[in-house]
Each structure stands twice: as C-alpha cells, then as structure tokens.
Design a protein around this motif. Structure first.
Motif, PDB file in Angstrom:
ATOM      1  N   ALA A 449       0.797  -1.094   0.104  1.00 26.56           N
ATOM      2  CA  ALA A 449      -0.144  -0.130  -0.124  1.00 26.56           C
ATOM      3  C   ALA A 449       0.850   1.144   0.101  1.00 26.56           C
ATOM      4  O   ALA A 449       0.469   2.311  -0.683  1.00 26.56           O
ATOM      5  N   VAL A 450       1.773   1.307   0.642  1.00 27.77           N
ATOM      6  CA  VAL A 450       2.898   2.375   0.807  1.00 27.77           C
ATOM      7  C   VAL A 450       3.359   2.510  -0.536  1.00 27.77           C
ATOM      8  O   VAL A 450       3.591   3.671  -1.208  1.00 27.77           O
ATOM      9  N   ASN A 451       3.735   1.397  -1.247  1.00 26.26           N
ATOM     10  CA  ASN A 451       4.422   1.572  -2.579  1.00 26.26           C
ATOM     11  C   ASN A 451       3.455   2.279  -3.810  1.00 26.26           C
ATOM     12  O   ASN A 451       3.894   3.252  -4.453  1.00 26.26           O
ATOM     13  N   ALA A 456       1.375   6.977  -6.699  1.00 23.22           N
ATOM     14  CA  ALA A 456       0.156   7.951  -7.025  1.00 23.22           C
ATOM     15  C   ALA A 456       0.692   9.231  -6.617  1.00 23.22           C
ATOM     16  O   ALA A 456       0.161  10.055  -7.398  1.00 23.22           O
ATOM     17  N   ALA A 457       1.479   9.224  -5.761  1.00 26.92           N
ATOM     18  CA  ALA A 457       1.839  10.799  -5.305  1.00 26.92           C
ATOM     19  C   ALA A 457       2.830  10.918  -6.258  1.00 26.92           C
ATOM     20  O   ALA A 457       2.952  12.349  -6.867  1.00 26.92           O
ATOM     21  N   GLU A 458       3.527  10.335  -7.291  1.00 27.02           N
ATOM     22  CA  GLU A 458       4.536  10.577  -8.502  1.00 27.02           C
ATOM     23  C   GLU A 458       3.571  11.128  -9.472  1.00 27.02           C
ATOM     24  O   GLU A 458       3.978  12.060 -10.221  1.00 27.02           O
ATOM     25  N   SER A 459       2.416  10.311  -9.498  1.00 24.42           N
ATOM     26  CA  SER A 459       1.569  10.890 -10.786  1.00 24.42           C
ATOM     27  C   SER A 459       1.001  12.215 -10.471  1.00 24.42           C
ATOM     28  O   SER A 459       0.900  12.968 -11.152  1.00 24.42           O
ATOM     29  N   VAL A 460       0.475  12.445  -9.120  1.00 22.21           N
ATOM     30  CA  VAL A 460       0.092  13.884  -8.718  1.00 22.21           C
ATOM     31  C   VAL A 460       1.120  14.804  -9.019  1.00 22.21           C
ATOM     32  O   VAL A 460       0.779  15.998  -9.560  1.00 22.21           O
TER      33      VAL A 460
END
Length: 555
Positions: A449-451, A456-460
C-alpha cells in the motif's frame, strides 16, 4: 530600895499558839492552781498527734510548717524523724481539736511546693510563704492517725464536682498523671494515677471527668487513644488523625457513644472502661456478636492487613480478623497447593439486624444460602497509592452452585480471582489475540500500500508539473486586457440605456399590459365566485334541482 531607883512596869506576856499555814503560801498555791487549770485546759483542747510518711523532708520545718485544708491551717509539724529503713521520713504533726473528725482512712496528705512540669505549673504561691502539707478529707470512714503522703499533689483539686472512672489498656501506649481527656476537641478531664498489673500485663488508670461533662459517660461510652498525629495507609487511602493541641504535645484519650447505639444509662462512680487503639476499633467493639468465616486464598495476600474492611455492595459489614493464623494442622506454605486461610467476620448490627442471638442466626442462615448459590469473596485494591486490599463479598452470576464447606468451626466462603489476577488474565488474553494475528501478511500488505501511495504521489506531482507548464504558456496579460475591454463596453451600453430612458419605457409598457389583462379577466373571476360550477355545466338560467325517481305503481 534606893531613892534613885524607878519602879518597874511589869506586864504579864501573853503566849498564843502560832498559825499552822502562813498566808504567804496562798500566793504560790493560787499560781499552781491557775497553772494546773491552764495546763488542763490546754491538754483538753489540743488535738491529736498524727504521723505522716513522706519520701523526703524538703521544705518541711519543725514547729513552722503548717498543715492546711483549703488553705486554712488546722495543725503544725512538731517533729521530723528518719525512717529506720532510710527510705523516707516520718513527720509528726499536731492537729487542732476542731479538725479531729477529718482524720479518717479516706484522708489524703501531700506536700505543696513549686512544681513546673510538661503538663502543669503549680505551687507558685509557696515561693514566698514556704512549703506546707495539704490535706484532703471529707470526714467519712474509720478514724486513723497514721498516714502515707501522696508522691505528688492530686491532679483534681479537692471537692471538684465530677466523676471518677478507671481506664485500662494492654496496648503499646501509656499515659501519665495530668494527661488530658478530650471530648470533641475540648478538655473535660485528666488522668490522676496509674498502676501496672503484672499478672494481667495491663495498665490501670484512675481518671476524673469534670462536671457537667461527666453526664456524657454512660454504659455505652467507648474510649480510644487520641495521642499525637496518626497516619494510616488504609484500603480507602491515607488517613490522618489528630486530636487537640494538648494531645498533639502529649498523650490523651477521647470518648463518645458509637454510631447507631443508644446513649445508655449514666454510670456510677469508679466504673471501668477499656481504651481502644482507634475510633474504628472502638466503633467495632460496640457490636457484641459477629459471624466468622474463612477465605482460602491461593494468591498473594500482600496489602491485606488485619482490620481491613469487609464490604458488601460497597457498605462495610465486617473486618479481617486474622491472616494465616489457624492451627498448624491446616498445612504450611511449603505445600504446593497450600491456600492461605483468612478469617473475616460479619456484624449483624452492620447489616441492619439486631445485635442479638436472633440477629446473628439470621445472618448465618442468609449467608449460608448465598454461599450455596453464588456468593463469592474477592480481594480488591482499595487504593492504588497504598496498594491496600479489602475483601469484597459479591454475587458471581457465572459461579456454579456448591455446598457449604467447613474448616474447624468456620464456614468457608468460596473465593474468586482477585482484581489484579483478572486484569492479568485479560492482558494475557489480549496478548494471545495479538499473537494470533497474521502480522507478516499485514506487514507485506502495508508495504504494498505504501508503494502504491508513492506511485500515486508521483503521478500527482507530474500532473501538477504539467499544469504549471500549461499555465505558463497562457498570456495572462492579453486575457486581462480583453476582459477589461468587454466590461467597459457593457458599462457604456448600460449608461446609454439609462440616459435615453428606454429601460423605463419598456417597464411602463409592461405594467400597462398587465393592468389591461387583469381588467379583462375580472368578469370571469366574479362569475366563478358566484357560480363555481359554471366551468363544468356552463351558463344555466334555471337552477338545477334534484328530482326523485318515479316509482311505478302496480295494480
């Protein structure tokens, strides 16, 4: 015969017998008689001689030291001699005839001299006048002439109204003459004398309670120690007991009637009372009867003390009597399955039963029935700070019914796990549940989940970068310029319409049309108001009347 010779005058001498006693001797005779009369009068009017045994003759002088009753001299010391065994002196004194009736077996003598001690200051008046021997007597009793003086003046002044009582104690506290007796913080009496009974190993004290407080002493009165400051670690917390200022500096006792007890009948002189260690013990001793039971504890009894409360539904009904003091035949701690016997009692008077054999029988019967059902005893923590325990009698719904067992003459109350044991068991169950969880799988899922959250954070972050680049390509200055021009044109158009009055004309025209329309539909509204059914049946000049159905008549 010559002529020169004179004739002689011869007379015959008269001879008489001499007086047997000369009158001169009457003078010494009268003196003797008067002296004898004086001696007889003095002898007949003088009082008796008495002897008083003293420890010492300090301040006592022959033919000078008086003997007084209520500061009135009734005699004088005439002689002082040393005792044969050298452990005191014998004082011989002459008492006036008028005070002879006071010399009885109840008479008391003591030396009055300056005394300064921790509890009293007395005899200061003798600093100038000198010491004297005081006497206390009421004239009752058999006559007596040999006396032994008191070692010190009595605490209670002679003739003081009040009550003499005797207090006894076998505790580890002692009192001396002059220690106070306190009631509700007020001094009402003092200790007078003390005596140690070596056979009973107990101290006996003679005490005096002044009037009118002596009326508070009844057959139900209880005395307890009130000396100094007492700090106790109880199951309910830390208790601090203090008496009056006098008892803070010296020993003392106080008294009262226990709660729930009647005052009782006032006592007579020389009644006996026991001094209890505390008010709590004095209150408990007011109940004569109690039912005793045994608890068999298979856990630690650390923190449980003798005198600890026994409670039922939060109310104190008894106390712990003994811990592990039953006969050795019950076993020892060396045995693996040894259970520590704890003896408790339950007072009928504290469960709203009479302090009578009938009340005691009622308590025993009821507790026996409860034991068969679900009554259990548990050691609970009364205070987390002190760690003191108390016995809690409760009904355990999960407990199985059982018969009443006995040890010696005691019935056994079954026990349940202590509060600390229950907490430990719950903690162990919680740890077992935690150990049963698939922690490794949960850890892998959390890493996955952390990965995913990182992706997702990189995509944002990438989308934000693209948006920033798009915004950077827009010519904001030109857009702002166009918006300003458009707003200026709208403003000019509104100003033109306002100046030419076109808007007002359009509004007036619309209102005129609305009024014309209302005038046209007004007749229709009136007709509907008069004949609402005209919309359904149309206009009718004659009203519609219901007609009955014609029924044909048969011959």
């Amino acid at each position: 015969m010559s002529s020169t010779e004179q004739p002689r005058n011869t007379e015959t001498a008269k001879v008489s017998a001499a007086a047997p006693v000369s009158r001169v001797w009457f003078i010494p005779l009268i003196a003797i008689v008067i002296g004898a009369w004086i001696i007889f009068t003095q002898w007949s009017n003088q009082g008796p001689l008495i002897t008083i045994e003293l420890l010492g003759a300090a301040g006592i002088e022959e033919n000078k030291t008086p003997i007084k009753v209520r500061d009135l001299a009734i005699g004088q010391v005439t002689k002082i001699t040393l005792k044969e065994d050298l452990d005191g002196v014998i004082v011989t004194a002459r008492i006036d005839k008028e005070a002879e009736h006071l010399l009885t077996e109840n008479s008391k003598f003591w030396v009055v001299s300056p005394r300064i001690s921790f509890s009293e200051v007395s005899g200061l008046s003798t600093l100038l006048s000198g010491s004297y021997i005081a006497m206390n007597a009421n004239g009752n009793g058999r006559p007596q002439t040999n006396f032994k003086a008191l070692p010190r003046p009595p605490v209670t002044p002679p003739g003081t109204p009040g009550l003499h009582i005797t207090l006894t104690s076998d505790r580890d506290f002692a009192y001396k003459e002059g220690d106070p007796i306190v009631y509700k913080g007020h001094k009402v009496g003092e200790f007078e004398e003390s005596f140690f009974n070596q056979y009973e190993r107990a101290m006996y004290y003679t005490a005096f309670v002044e009037a009118p407080y002596h009326r508070l002493i009844t057959e139900n009165t209880r005395f307890w120690d009130a000396s100094g400051v007492k700090v106790r670690l109880r199951a309910s917390g830390i208790e601090v007991d203090t008496g009056s200022v006098e008892t803070l500096l010296s020993n003392g006792v106080t008294f009262d009637v226990p709660e729930g007890s009647t005052p009782g009948v006032p006592i007579t002189d020389k009644a006996y009372f026991e001094i209890f260690e505390s008010e709590e013990m004095a209150q408990s001793e007011s109940y004569r009867l109690s039912a005793e039971y045994v608890l068999l504890i298979d856990e630690s009894v650390r923190g449980l003390n003798i005198g600890a409360p026994v409670e039922y539904r939060g109310l104190r009904v008894g106390e712990v009597v003994s811990i592990n003091q039953l006969p050795l035949e019950m076993g020892s701690l060396l045995e693996a399955d040894y259970k520590i016997p704890v003896v408790i009692n339950v007072y009928p008077g504290k469960v709203r039963q009479g302090d009578t054999p009938a009340g005691l029988a009622r308590v025993r019967e009821q507790i026996r029935e409860w034991i068969k059902q679900d009554l259990r005893a548990t050691l609970r923590i009364g205070n987390l700070l002190t760690g003191a325990l108390y016995v809690d009698l409760n009904h355990d719904e999960e407990a199985a019914s059982s018969e009443v067992a006995r040890i010696l003459d005691y019935e056994i109350i079954p026990t349940s796990s202590t509060e600390l044991t229950q907490i430990t068991q719950k903690a162990e169950a919680l740890l077992d549940k935690i150990n049963a969880l698939p922690l490794e799988q949960l850890s892998d899922d959390m890493v996955s989940a952390v990965n995913q959250m990182g992706v997702a954070a990189e995509s944002v972050r990438q989308s934000s970068t693209n948006f920033d680049a798009l915004i950077a390509d827009v010519d904001m200055k030109s857009i702002n310029s166009e918006l300003v021009k458009s707003l200026q044109q709208v403003s000019n158009m509104l100003e033109t319409l306002t100046n030419t009055g076109l808007i007002d004309k359009e509004a007036q025209q619309s209102l005129d049309e609305l009024q014309e329309t209302m005038r046209q539909i007004q007749p229709l509204l009136q007709r509907l108001n008069q004949t609402p059914n005209s919309l359904i049946f149309g206009r009718q000049h004659e009203p519609i009347e219901p007609k009955a159905k014609t029924v044909s008549q048969e011959p």
